[in-house]
Scaffold this motif. Structure first.
Motif, PDB file in Angstrom:
ATOM      1  N   LYS A  26       8.028   4.148  -4.243  1.00 47.36           N
ATOM      2  CA  LYS A  26       7.268   4.999  -3.326  1.00 47.36           C
ATOM      3  C   LYS A  26       8.177   5.956  -2.548  1.00 47.36           C
ATOM      4  O   LYS A  26       7.854   7.130  -2.382  1.00 47.36           O
ATOM      5  N   ALA A  27       9.318   5.475  -2.107  1.00 42.60           N
ATOM      6  CA  ALA A  27      10.254   6.320  -1.355  1.00 42.60           C
ATOM      7  C   ALA A  27      10.884   7.390  -2.245  1.00 42.60           C
ATOM      8  O   ALA A  27      11.207   8.483  -1.775  1.00 42.60           O
ATOM      9  N   ASP A  31       5.927  12.740  -3.564  1.00 43.03           N
ATOM     10  CA  ASP A  31       4.960  13.731  -4.065  1.00 43.03           C
ATOM     11  C   ASP A  31       3.859  13.062  -4.884  1.00 43.03           C
ATOM     12  O   ASP A  31       2.701  13.470  -4.832  1.00 43.03           O
ATOM     13  N   LEU A  32       4.214  12.025  -5.638  1.00 45.54           N
ATOM     14  CA  LEU A  32       3.230  11.299  -6.433  1.00 45.54           C
ATOM     15  C   LEU A  32       2.205  10.621  -5.527  1.00 45.54           C
ATOM     16  O   LEU A  32       1.001  10.737  -5.748  1.00 45.54           O
ATOM     17  N   PHE A  33       2.691   9.968  -4.488  1.00 39.97           N
ATOM     18  CA  PHE A  33       1.787   9.242  -3.591  1.00 39.97           C
ATOM     19  C   PHE A  33       1.016  10.183  -2.666  1.00 39.97           C
ATOM     20  O   PHE A  33      -0.066   9.839  -2.198  1.00 39.97           O
ATOM     21  N   GLN A  34       1.534  11.369  -2.465  1.00 37.52           N
ATOM     22  CA  GLN A  34       0.816  12.372  -1.680  1.00 37.52           C
ATOM     23  C   GLN A  34      -0.478  12.778  -2.385  1.00 37.52           C
ATOM     24  O   GLN A  34      -1.483  13.067  -1.738  1.00 37.52           O
ATOM     25  N   ILE A  35      -0.470  12.758  -3.713  1.00 37.58           N
ATOM     26  CA  ILE A  35      -1.656  13.136  -4.488  1.00 37.58           C
ATOM     27  C   ILE A  35      -2.843  12.239  -4.151  1.00 37.58           C
ATOM     28  O   ILE A  35      -3.979  12.695  -4.117  1.00 37.58           O
TER      29      ILE A  35
END
Length: 180
Positions: A26-27, A31-35
């Motif tokens: 995650k860290a 950008d992936l988790f922002q989606i």
């Protein structure tokens, strides 16, 4: 297949399967988790805009490569098979054709699309099934998904080959699944 995804929704469990592959990163991949930020993924049947699925797949393909999508497809295949078992759509003795018929039905339930796109069985023999993907599902994820589902049927030598590709001008992607 090029229509916008505005009116299409997918179950949250699918999105969770995708991002779940990267929780330990995650860290590294903010950008992936922002989606997925701002979407309620807490309940597996919550409907998430399909564009979130498309954005996740695009990001992963560009940043991490196609193999990561096949790996995700295997994870989604495990979840899909579990749902099929829980819903009594299949059982431990089901044959590949039974599981593919269940996939057709499960895609209709799990994806809310006014055009009712999803999966179709094109043809089948004793040792093969040709499947047509009519939904905007990621091409590479489907390889892992189909492979995992057919392996659950206690068959060996499973191969999934993309025999028609939308990216090469076909109307839809089609996959030939074979086994021994």
């Amino acid at each position: 297949m090029k229509e916008l995804t505005e009116e299409i929704f997918i179950d949250a469990w699918t999105i969770n399967d995708i991002v779940g592959c990267y929780l330990d990163k995650k860290a590294d991949y903010p950008d992936l988790f922002q989606i997925v930020s701002g979407y309620d993924l807490s309940k597996p049947t919550n409907k998430i805009p399909f564009k979130v699925y498309v954005e996740l797949c695009s990001w992963i393909e560009k940043k991490l490569g196609q193999f990561n999508l096949i790996k995700i497809g295997r994870r989604i295949g495990e979840s899909t098979y579990s749902l099929m078992l829980e819903s009594n759509m299949v059982n431990a003795e089901s044959k590949p054709l039974d599981v593919m018929k269940a996939l057709v039905l499960l895609a209709q339930k799990g994806v809310k699309d006014p055009k009712r796109r999803g999966w179709e069985i094109v043809s089948h023999t004793e040792k093969s099934i040709q499947m047509r993907k009519t939904q905007l599902f990621n091409t590479h994820i489907q390889v892992g998904l189909l492979d995992t589902l057919v392996r659950k049927c206690k068959v060996y030598g499973v191969q999934v080959n993309l025999v028609k590709e939308e990216s090469k001008g076909a109307e839809f992607d089609e996959y030939l699944i074979t086994w021994l």
